[in-house]
Write a protein that holds these residues in place. Structure first.
Motif, short mmCIF file in Angstrom:
data_model
loop_
_atom_site.label_atom_id
_atom_site.label_comp_id
_atom_site.label_asym_id
_atom_site.label_seq_id
_atom_site.Cartn_x
_atom_site.Cartn_y
_atom_site.Cartn_z
N ASN A 51 22.26 42.61 33.13
CA ASN A 51 23.12 42.73 34.31
C ASN A 51 23.86 41.44 34.94
OD1 ASN A 51 22.85 45.54 34.19
ND2 ASN A 51 21.26 45.69 35.70
N GLU A 52 22.83 40.43 34.99
CA GLU A 52 23.42 39.31 35.46
C GLU A 52 24.37 38.62 34.43
OE1 GLU A 52 19.69 37.21 36.14
OE2 GLU A 52 19.66 38.04 38.12
N TRP A 53 24.00 38.97 33.06
CA TRP A 53 24.72 38.29 32.03
C TRP A 53 26.19 39.17 32.27
CZ3 TRP A 53 25.38 34.14 29.14
CH2 TRP A 53 24.26 33.54 28.87
N GLY A 54 26.21 40.29 32.35
CA GLY A 54 27.53 41.20 32.48
C GLY A 54 28.49 40.65 33.82
N ASP A 55 27.64 40.47 34.71
CA ASP A 55 28.58 39.88 35.89
C ASP A 55 28.96 38.46 35.66
OD1 ASP A 55 27.76 42.25 37.23
OD2 ASP A 55 25.86 41.41 38.34
N PHE A 56 28.28 37.68 35.05
CA PHE A 56 28.63 36.22 34.78
C PHE A 56 30.01 36.36 33.80
CE2 PHE A 56 28.40 32.62 31.95
CZ PHE A 56 28.55 31.48 32.86
N LEU A 57 29.86 37.10 32.72
CA LEU A 57 30.78 37.09 31.80
C LEU A 57 32.06 37.55 32.30
CD1 LEU A 57 28.95 38.14 28.25
CD2 LEU A 57 29.83 35.75 29.13
N ALA A 58 32.01 38.79 33.37
CA ALA A 58 32.97 39.36 33.98
C ALA A 58 33.61 38.35 34.76
CB ALA A 58 32.72 40.60 34.64
N GLY A 59 33.00 37.41 35.54
CA GLY A 59 33.48 36.47 36.56
C GLY A 59 34.26 35.37 35.71
N VAL A 60 33.68 35.02 34.52
CA VAL A 60 34.45 34.13 33.66
C VAL A 60 35.77 34.53 33.04
CG1 VAL A 60 34.05 32.40 31.73
CG2 VAL A 60 32.28 32.58 33.58
N PHE A 61 35.52 35.55 32.23
CA PHE A 61 36.59 35.80 31.56
C PHE A 61 37.88 36.86 32.27
CE2 PHE A 61 33.47 34.83 28.26
CZ PHE A 61 34.45 33.97 27.77
N ALA A 62 37.43 37.55 33.47
CA ALA A 62 38.39 38.15 34.15
C ALA A 62 39.67 37.29 34.67
CB ALA A 62 37.85 38.82 35.33
N PRO A 63 39.47 36.29 35.05
CA PRO A 63 40.64 35.30 35.36
C PRO A 63 41.33 34.87 34.04
CG PRO A 63 38.85 34.71 36.62
CD PRO A 63 38.08 35.53 35.64
N VAL A 64 40.84 34.82 33.00
CA VAL A 64 41.17 34.35 31.75
C VAL A 64 42.34 35.48 31.41
CG1 VAL A 64 41.07 33.77 29.36
CG2 VAL A 64 39.39 32.87 31.12
N ALA A 65 41.73 36.69 31.54
CA ALA A 65 42.35 37.73 30.95
C ALA A 65 43.65 38.10 31.90
CB ALA A 65 41.48 39.12 31.12
N PHE A 66 43.54 38.00 33.24
CA PHE A 66 44.82 37.87 34.06
C PHE A 66 45.77 36.91 33.79
CE2 PHE A 66 46.70 37.11 38.09
CZ PHE A 66 47.25 38.27 38.24
N ALA A 67 45.09 35.65 33.50
CA ALA A 67 46.00 34.66 33.42
C ALA A 67 46.82 34.83 31.98
CB ALA A 67 45.36 33.38 33.08
N GLY A 68 46.13 35.48 31.03
CA GLY A 68 46.80 35.80 29.75
C GLY A 68 47.60 36.83 29.87
N LEU A 69 47.47 37.73 30.65
CA LEU A 69 48.74 38.84 30.91
C LEU A 69 49.84 38.37 31.52
CD1 LEU A 69 49.23 41.79 31.03
CD2 LEU A 69 48.13 42.00 33.39
N VAL A 70 49.56 37.21 32.65
CA VAL A 70 50.73 36.84 33.15
C VAL A 70 51.54 35.90 32.33
CG1 VAL A 70 51.30 34.92 35.01
CG2 VAL A 70 49.67 36.67 35.69
N VAL A 71 50.79 35.06 31.23
CA VAL A 71 51.49 34.30 30.25
C VAL A 71 52.23 35.07 29.33
CG1 VAL A 71 51.21 32.58 28.50
CG2 VAL A 71 49.81 32.37 30.45
N THR A 72 51.56 36.19 29.05
CA THR A 72 52.16 37.22 27.98
C THR A 72 53.60 37.87 28.60
OG1 THR A 72 50.19 37.77 27.06
CG2 THR A 72 52.19 39.46 26.79
N ILE A 73 53.37 38.11 29.76
CA ILE A 73 54.46 38.81 30.62
C ILE A 73 55.79 37.62 30.67
CG2 ILE A 73 55.65 39.61 32.57
CD1 ILE A 73 52.90 41.10 33.23
N TRP A 74 55.57 36.61 30.87
CA TRP A 74 56.26 35.38 31.12
C TRP A 74 56.88 35.03 29.66
CZ3 TRP A 74 54.53 29.70 32.91
CH2 TRP A 74 55.42 29.10 33.22
#
Length: 272
Positions: free
Chosen positions: A56-79
């Motif tokens: 569970n801690e691994w899931g939380d850790f990976l979610a916390g790391v890659f969620a901003p990356v995914a959001f930034a990727g979405l922003v860059v894609t829209i841009w």
């Protein structure tokens, strides 16, 4: 004219920047994750922080790391897509301008070709007109003394002889038209006649008829010159004799066609 393809500005730079920032962020997250907790030796976890994390801690850790990356990727894609759409709109606008210029060029070329065709046709019709007029002049000069209307009241020359043989077409034909008008009253009084050399009369009429048809297809200046020849007067005089002699029945179709043509030309002038 070819339109230039418009590429989105800075798409590669934006993507590269996103990758670099993402790697830096992941690196920072890994570093913080490694140093955020001290290994707990009591629980037997002594090889580092990550080795102590549960699923569970691994899931939380990976979610916390890659969620901003995914959001930034979405922003860059829209841009990037926004830049591409902007580039497409600019390219469409350029294409529209190119098509407009091509349409204008094609219209100008069409007008030039149409004018050239019209001038060529007018020149060809002028040549044919002059040829018919020359034939009319030559035949009438040669056969005028022999075309005689035999009536109950005597014999009358339909076309009086014109002694001056050096007259040009421009002077000869108006004189012939005026002279034929002087002979008509005597012939018409008889209400019937028999033409000697009727075939020559028919040929002269057809030369004049065909020449008159070409007048409307020539240039304005040439039409004005042609009208001074008084072909209309000459033809009208000849048409008055056609009903008097059965030999001339073959010209009745020409008379009716000419009547319809003159009516159309008159209607066209009134419409203008």
């Amino acid at each position: 004219m070819k339109s230039k393809s418009i590429e989105p500005k800075g798409a590669g730079d934006k993507l590269l920047g996103f990758i670099v920032v993402s790697l830096i962020w992941v690196g920072i997250a890994l570093y913080l994750g490694w140093t955020a907790h001290v290994p707990n030796t009591e629980s037997g976890c002594s090889s580092g922080t990550f080795s102590c994390l549960t699923a569970n801690e691994w899931g939380d850790f990976l979610a916390g790391v890659f969620a901003p990356v995914a959001f930034a990727g979405l922003v860059v894609t829209i841009w990037i897509q926004s830049d591409e759409l902007r580039a497409q709109r600019e390219e469409i606008a350029q294409t529209r301008e190119v098509l407009k210029e091509q349409a204008q060029h094609a219209e100008e070329q069409t007008k030039i070709l149409l004018n050239e065709w019209r001038e060529t046709k007018e020149e060809k019709n002028k040549i044919n007109f002059n040829l018919l007029v020359s034939k009319l002049r030559a035949l009438s000069r040669e056969q005028a003394p022999h075309i005689v209307a035999v009536t109950a009241k005597g014999q009358f020359e339909v076309f009086p002889s014109i002694k001056n043989s050096n007259l040009s077409d421009e002077r000869y034909l108006p004189i012939l038209a005026n002279a034929s008008s002087q002979r008509l009253p005597q012939i018409l009084q008889a209400n019937a006649c028999n033409l000697m050399n009727a075939d020559d009369f028919v040929q002269i009429y057809r030369f004049a008829y065909n020449a008159e048809e070409l007048i409307g297809t020539m240039s304005h200046v040439d039409r004005l010159v042609a009208q001074t020849l008084k072909l209309d007067q000459l033809i009208s005089n000849m048409e008055k004799l056609i009903p008097l002699d059965p030999q001339l029945d073959q010209l009745q179709g020409h008379v009716e066609a000419r009547r319809r043509r003159l009516e159309r030309e008159k209607s066209a002038v009134l419409a203008v």
